[in-house]
Design a protein around this motif. Structure first.
Motif, PDB file in Angstrom:
ATOM      1  N   LEU A 134       0.823  -1.212   0.000  1.00 18.36           N
ATOM      2  CA  LEU A 134       0.000   0.000   0.000  1.00 18.36           C
ATOM      3  C   LEU A 134       0.858   1.264   0.000  1.00 18.36           C
ATOM      4  CD1 LEU A 134      -2.829  -1.052   2.473  1.00 18.36           C
ATOM      5  CD2 LEU A 134      -3.062  -0.662   0.009  1.00 18.36           C
ATOM      6  N   THR A 135       1.957   1.244   0.729  1.00 18.05           N
ATOM      7  CA  THR A 135       2.859   2.402   0.748  1.00 18.05           C
ATOM      8  C   THR A 135       3.424   2.643  -0.646  1.00 18.05           C
ATOM      9  OG1 THR A 135       3.404   2.046   3.067  1.00 18.05           O
ATOM     10  CG2 THR A 135       4.963   3.352   1.778  1.00 18.05           C
ATOM     11  N   SER A 136       3.829   1.593  -1.315  1.00 18.27           N
ATOM     12  CA  SER A 136       4.329   1.716  -2.687  1.00 18.27           C
ATOM     13  C   SER A 136       3.228   2.244  -3.608  1.00 18.27           C
ATOM     14  CB  SER A 136       4.833   0.362  -3.186  1.00 18.27           C
ATOM     15  OG  SER A 136       5.369   0.471  -4.467  1.00 18.27           O
ATOM     16  N   GLY A 137       1.992   1.836  -3.353  1.00 23.14           N
ATOM     17  CA  GLY A 137       0.865   2.249  -4.171  1.00 23.14           C
ATOM     18  C   GLY A 137       0.423   3.688  -3.959  1.00 23.14           C
ATOM     19  N   LEU A 138       0.989   4.370  -2.966  1.00 23.17           N
ATOM     20  CA  LEU A 138       0.648   5.776  -2.763  1.00 23.17           C
ATOM     21  C   LEU A 138       1.117   6.633  -3.933  1.00 23.17           C
ATOM     22  CD1 LEU A 138       1.507   6.271   1.019  1.00 23.17           C
ATOM     23  CD2 LEU A 138      -0.775   6.334  -0.008  1.00 23.17           C
ATOM     24  N   ASP A 139       2.236   6.256  -4.533  1.00 28.24           N
ATOM     25  CA  ASP A 139       2.836   7.057  -5.593  1.00 28.24           C
ATOM     26  C   ASP A 139       2.338   6.694  -6.985  1.00 28.24           C
ATOM     27  OD1 ASP A 139       4.452   8.474  -3.790  1.00 28.24           O
ATOM     28  OD2 ASP A 139       5.968   6.903  -3.839  1.00 28.24           O
ATOM     29  N   ASP A 140       2.015   5.425  -7.187  1.00 31.39           N
ATOM     30  CA  ASP A 140       1.686   4.971  -8.532  1.00 31.39           C
ATOM     31  C   ASP A 140       1.034   3.597  -8.438  1.00 31.39           C
ATOM     32  OD1 ASP A 140       1.533   4.986 -11.297  1.00 31.39           O
ATOM     33  OD2 ASP A 140       3.698   4.991 -11.627  1.00 31.39           O
ATOM     34  N   TRP A 141       0.539   3.111  -9.554  1.00 33.06           N
ATOM     35  CA  TRP A 141       0.038   1.747  -9.604  1.00 33.06           C
ATOM     36  C   TRP A 141       1.227   0.813  -9.407  1.00 33.06           C
ATOM     37  CZ3 TRP A 141      -1.199   4.208 -14.635  1.00 33.06           C
ATOM     38  CH2 TRP A 141      -2.332   5.016 -14.538  1.00 33.06           C
ATOM     39  N   ILE A 142       0.985  -0.386  -8.900  1.00 33.84           N
ATOM     40  CA  ILE A 142       2.093  -1.315  -8.736  1.00 33.84           C
ATOM     41  C   ILE A 142       1.790  -2.612  -9.477  1.00 33.84           C
ATOM     42  CG2 ILE A 142       2.565  -0.260  -6.510  1.00 33.84           C
ATOM     43  CD1 ILE A 142       2.096  -2.939  -5.263  1.00 33.84           C
ATOM     44  N   SER A 143       2.842  -3.223  -9.961  1.00 32.30           N
ATOM     45  CA  SER A 143       2.695  -4.424 -10.767  1.00 32.30           C
ATOM     46  C   SER A 143       2.633  -5.670  -9.892  1.00 32.30           C
ATOM     47  CB  SER A 143       3.862  -4.557 -11.742  1.00 32.30           C
ATOM     48  OG  SER A 143       5.057  -4.840 -11.036  1.00 32.30           O
ATOM     49  N   LEU A 144       2.113  -6.719 -10.458  1.00 33.45           N
ATOM     50  CA  LEU A 144       2.131  -8.018  -9.796  1.00 33.45           C
ATOM     51  C   LEU A 144       3.566  -8.413  -9.472  1.00 33.45           C
ATOM     52  CD1 LEU A 144       0.874 -10.659  -8.815  1.00 33.45           C
ATOM     53  CD2 LEU A 144       0.820 -11.423 -11.204  1.00 33.45           C
ATOM     54  N   ASP A 145       4.499  -8.105 -10.364  1.00 35.94           N
ATOM     55  CA  ASP A 145       5.909  -8.412 -10.120  1.00 35.94           C
ATOM     56  C   ASP A 145       6.386  -7.814  -8.803  1.00 35.94           C
ATOM     57  OD1 ASP A 145       5.938  -9.669 -12.583  1.00 35.94           O
ATOM     58  OD2 ASP A 145       7.081  -8.096 -13.601  1.00 35.94           O
ATOM     59  N   GLU A 146       5.984  -6.575  -8.534  1.00 33.66           N
ATOM     60  CA  GLU A 146       6.412  -5.922  -7.291  1.00 33.66           C
ATOM     61  C   GLU A 146       5.826  -6.627  -6.080  1.00 33.66           C
ATOM     62  OE1 GLU A 146       6.577  -1.560  -5.116  1.00 33.66           O
ATOM     63  OE2 GLU A 146       6.063  -1.662  -7.236  1.00 33.66           O
ATOM     64  N   ILE A 147       4.565  -6.997  -6.147  1.00 37.53           N
ATOM     65  CA  ILE A 147       3.959  -7.720  -5.018  1.00 37.53           C
ATOM     66  C   ILE A 147       4.672  -9.054  -4.816  1.00 37.53           C
ATOM     67  CG2 ILE A 147       1.872  -8.804  -4.124  1.00 37.53           C
ATOM     68  CD1 ILE A 147       0.271  -6.586  -5.515  1.00 37.53           C
ATOM     69  N   LEU A 148       4.986  -9.741  -5.904  1.00 30.00           N
ATOM     70  CA  LEU A 148       5.711 -11.009  -5.794  1.00 30.00           C
ATOM     71  C   LEU A 148       7.078 -10.811  -5.139  1.00 30.00           C
ATOM     72  CD1 LEU A 148       4.876 -12.637  -9.240  1.00 30.00           C
ATOM     73  CD2 LEU A 148       4.083 -13.398  -6.992  1.00 30.00           C
ATOM     74  N   SER A 149       7.694  -9.656  -5.359  1.00 33.25           N
ATOM     75  CA  SER A 149       9.020  -9.414  -4.777  1.00 33.25           C
ATOM     76  C   SER A 149       8.954  -9.238  -3.261  1.00 33.25           C
ATOM     77  CB  SER A 149       9.675  -8.189  -5.422  1.00 33.25           C
ATOM     78  OG  SER A 149       9.101  -6.989  -4.958  1.00 33.25           O
ATOM     79  N   TYR A 150       7.820  -8.817  -2.741  1.00 27.77           N
ATOM     80  CA  TYR A 150       7.661  -8.642  -1.291  1.00 27.77           C
ATOM     81  C   TYR A 150       7.409  -9.967  -0.572  1.00 27.77           C
ATOM     82  CZ  TYR A 150       7.123  -3.550  -1.727  1.00 27.77           C
ATOM     83  OH  TYR A 150       7.329  -2.214  -1.965  1.00 27.77           O
ATOM     84  N   ALA A 151       6.732 -10.875  -1.227  1.00 25.41           N
ATOM     85  CA  ALA A 151       6.254 -12.098  -0.582  1.00 25.41           C
ATOM     86  C   ALA A 151       7.228 -13.255  -0.824  1.00 25.41           C
ATOM     87  CB  ALA A 151       4.877 -12.464  -1.095  1.00 25.41           C
ATOM     88  N   LYS A 152       7.647 -13.892   0.239  1.00 24.55           N
ATOM     89  CA  LYS A 152       8.523 -15.071   0.148  1.00 24.55           C
ATOM     90  C   LYS A 152       7.892 -16.186   0.960  1.00 24.55           C
ATOM     91  CE  LYS A 152      11.605 -12.664  -2.041  1.00 24.55           C
ATOM     92  NZ  LYS A 152      11.336 -12.469  -3.403  1.00 24.55           N
ATOM     93  N   PRO A 153       7.610 -17.328   0.398  1.00 21.96           N
ATOM     94  CA  PRO A 153       7.753 -17.675  -1.006  1.00 21.96           C
ATOM     95  C   PRO A 153       6.748 -16.893  -1.853  1.00 21.96           C
ATOM     96  CG  PRO A 153       6.506 -19.383   0.092  1.00 21.96           C
ATOM     97  CD  PRO A 153       6.944 -18.405   1.159  1.00 21.96           C
ATOM     98  N   PRO A 154       6.990 -16.818  -3.149  1.00 21.63           N
ATOM     99  CA  PRO A 154       6.109 -16.011  -4.015  1.00 21.63           C
ATOM    100  C   PRO A 154       4.639 -16.403  -3.925  1.00 21.63           C
ATOM    101  CG  PRO A 154       8.030 -16.767  -5.242  1.00 21.63           C
ATOM    102  CD  PRO A 154       8.089 -17.420  -3.910  1.00 21.63           C
TER     103      PRO A 154
END
Length: 103
Positions: A11-31
């Motif tokens: 959500l913090t990343s989404g304050l500035d712009d739309w975010i891609s699925l790739d970005e969400i995948l980068s936060y979550a481990k395992p994907p």
């Protein structure tokens, strides 16, 4: 990161712009954990899922269950690897922005 921390980071990343699925995948481990985060974001009305089109962000009009199933299918098809910004995008809702702003 635990799920709520990932939700806040997304959500913090989404304050500035739309975010891609790739970005969400980068936060979550395992994907695959990203699917639970995405479901939570959509269920709670904190983000909308869609794609980028001629008018900018175009939300997908379907149930959360349908959207999550489609996203998971796309992730499996790409073997959970980044899609290079193609495919799914996410936009904060006012509710999502408010949650992040409230701290």
């Amino acid at each position: 990161m635990i799920e709520e921390e990932i939700v806040r980071a997304v959500l913090t990343s989404g304050l500035d712009d739309w975010i891609s699925l790739d970005e969400i995948l980068s936060y979550a481990k395992p994907p695959q954990a990203a699917i639970a985060v995405i479901r939570d974001l959509l269920d709670r009305g904190l983000m909308r899922a869609g794609e980028l089109g001629e008018t900018g962000f175009e939300p997908r009009e379907a149930s959360v269950a349908e959207i999550v199933a489609e996203i998971e299918q796309a992730c499996v098809a790409f073997d959970w690897r980044p899609m290079g910004g193609s495919g799914w995008w996410f936009a904060n809702t006012k509710r999502g922005n408010h949650l992040v702003a409230a701290g």
